[in-house]
Write an enzyme that holds these catalytic residues in place. Structure first.
Site, PDB file in Angstrom:
ATOM      1  N   LYS A 183      62.079  43.370 -88.955  1.00  0.00           N
ATOM      2  CA  LYS A 183      60.992  44.210 -88.449  1.00  0.00           C
ATOM      3  C   LYS A 183      59.656  43.553 -88.762  1.00  0.00           C
ATOM      4  CE  LYS A 183      58.773  48.630 -89.670  1.00  0.00           C
ATOM      5  NZ  LYS A 183      58.898  49.860 -90.458  1.00  0.00           N
ATOM      6  N   GLU A 228      51.580  59.443 -95.277  1.00  0.00           N
ATOM      7  CA  GLU A 228      52.589  58.717 -96.050  1.00  0.00           C
ATOM      8  C   GLU A 228      52.181  58.553 -97.511  1.00  0.00           C
ATOM      9  OE1 GLU A 228      55.694  55.029 -95.604  1.00  0.00           O
ATOM     10  OE2 GLU A 228      54.278  55.505 -94.024  1.00  0.00           O
TER      11      GLU A 228
END
Length: 421
Positions: A183, A228
């Site tokens: 990723k 987050e």
């Protein structure tokens, strides 16, 4: 009082006198802030509001967070603290924001305010901080002030235009497939100019009210509302919330419910999410022998999108502070990619800008090392001259589609665009 300032290379010994006392419940923190350089950390109406600067510590380079942890221990060791409340956020605290990249031109900072007004669990307090050796008078108690006039700011494509972002995503996908990477997170930017007389508290109100479950923050010109939690340390416990995998909210109840189901079943998003969770677990395991996570990701609902989320919690086994842990965690796969070094190489090649503090840690640390830190997402950096740069990024994997990733960045820009627009 003239703020004391130092750097990681010249820490010196700074002696602070800190006194915390209870206040009648303060239900709104934002009116107490400086209109042009606010300092705040809050969620659901609770948190910390800082006024003035008693001490500013600056750090650069690859050891910036480690240097901050060392410098903070020295500041704490030399401080005299009177804190009868002894709750998270009382006593000596510093607000912090750290650059994403080791070679960023933007400094990382810890800022100790002259005054902190805090609220947690319906209980409020005020902390006054001054140099022990200062002959000056203590800072006056802050008072709430009316907000300035309303304003509107247009944010336009920055260095990486939409077409160029599509090309960058396609390039990243080809690289991932050719080199067996997991990723890569690619960001793009929007830019605008804020008149110097503008009251930044108006944007913070929009963010805090529009995204109450997120961490709304303002530290050294970095303004945003992040969903987050990078790490939270509280009396020997450690926790984090990992987000990766995103889909837009549906326009009605049925389509919104289906969107959440689609996200939870998306192999592309589940793969992206698993990379992020593994990254956090790998960083925290040396510091905790009892980490636990959600068995499967859950869907987290925000006003404009759904995220895949996993909560991580455990007990610290080595006495690490929150600053030690942000050093261990950053950068996670959620904002860089995996493997980390390879992903960072791709980011440096494909992103034509310095991320600054975007996607770096932002939050606060207390005298005992406890603290709360988010990843600086859904944010913008404001310069002294009023230039504003906002950032949004997406996790790119082998199955990523450039058009879909561009659309996702538009969703992620929405909090900042609406707060200033």
């Amino acid at each position: 009082m003239t703020p004391l300032s130092t750097t990681a290379h010249e820490p010196g010994v700074v002696e602070l006198t800190v006194e915390t006392s209870p206040l009648d419940d303060v239900r709104q923190l934002l009116p107490f802030l400086d209109a042009h350089r606010p300092l705040v950390w809050m969620r659901k109406g609770e948190g910390l509001a800082g006024i003035g600067t008693a001490l500013r510590l600056e750090f650069t380079g690859p050891d910036r967070m480690r240097a901050a942890a060392t410098a903070w221990r020295e500041v704490v060791g030399a401080a005299t603290v009177v804190d009868p409340i002894a709750k998270p956020g009382t006593g000596l605290v510093a607000f912090g924001t750290f650059a994403f990249a080791d070679d960023s031109a933007l400094t990382s900072v810890l800022i100790v305010p002259e005054v902190v007004i805090g609220r947690r669990g319906g209980r409020s307090w005020i902390t006054r901080i001054r140099s022990t050796r200062s002959d000056g008078a203590a800072a006056a108690d802050p008072r709430p002030t009316p907000f300035g006039a309303e304003y509107r700011l247009s944010l336009l494509p920055g260095t990486l235009k939409p077409d160029a972002y599509r090309v960058a995503v396609a390039d990243a996908v080809a690289h991932i497939r050719a080199h067996d990477l997991g990723k890569v997170v690619l960001a793009r930017d929007l830019v605008g100019h804020l008149p110097l007389e503008s009251d930044l508290r108006r944007a913070l109100v929009e963010l805090a009210l529009g995204y109450p479950d997120c961490w709304t923050f303002a530290v050294d010109g970095l303004v945003g509302s992040s969903p987050e939690t990078l790490v939270r340390v509280d009396h020997g416990t450690v926790s984090a919330r990992v987000l990766a995998g995103t889909i837009s909210r549906g326009p009605d109840g049925a389509s919104d419910h289906q969107a959440a189901i689609d996200l939870a079943a998306s192999l592309k998003d589940l793969d992206e999410h698993q990379f992020a969770v593994a990254s956090v677990l790998s960083a925290l395991e040396p510091h905790s022998s009892s980490l636990q996570t959600s068995e499967i990701p859950f869907t987290l609902k925000l006003p404009n999108l759904w995220h895949l989320a996993t909560d991580v919690a455990g007990t610290l086994s080595d006495g690490s502070t929150s600053l030690d842990l942000i050093d261990a965690l950053h950068p996670t796969a959620a904002v860089a990619g995996t493997p980390t070094a390879d992903a960072l190489d791709v980011i440096r090649r494909l992103e034509p800008f310095d991320r600054g503090r975007y996607a770096g840690p932002v939050g606060w640390v207390g005298a005992d090392g406890d603290g709360e830190w988010a990843i600086a997402l859904r944010c913008a950096q404001l310069t002294e001259t009023g230039d504003l740069t906002a950032y949004a990024g997406c996790g790119i994997v082998a199955e990523s589609d450039p058009e879909r990733e561009l659309a996702e960045t538009k969703m992620k820009f929405r909090p900042i665009v609406e707060a200033f627009g």
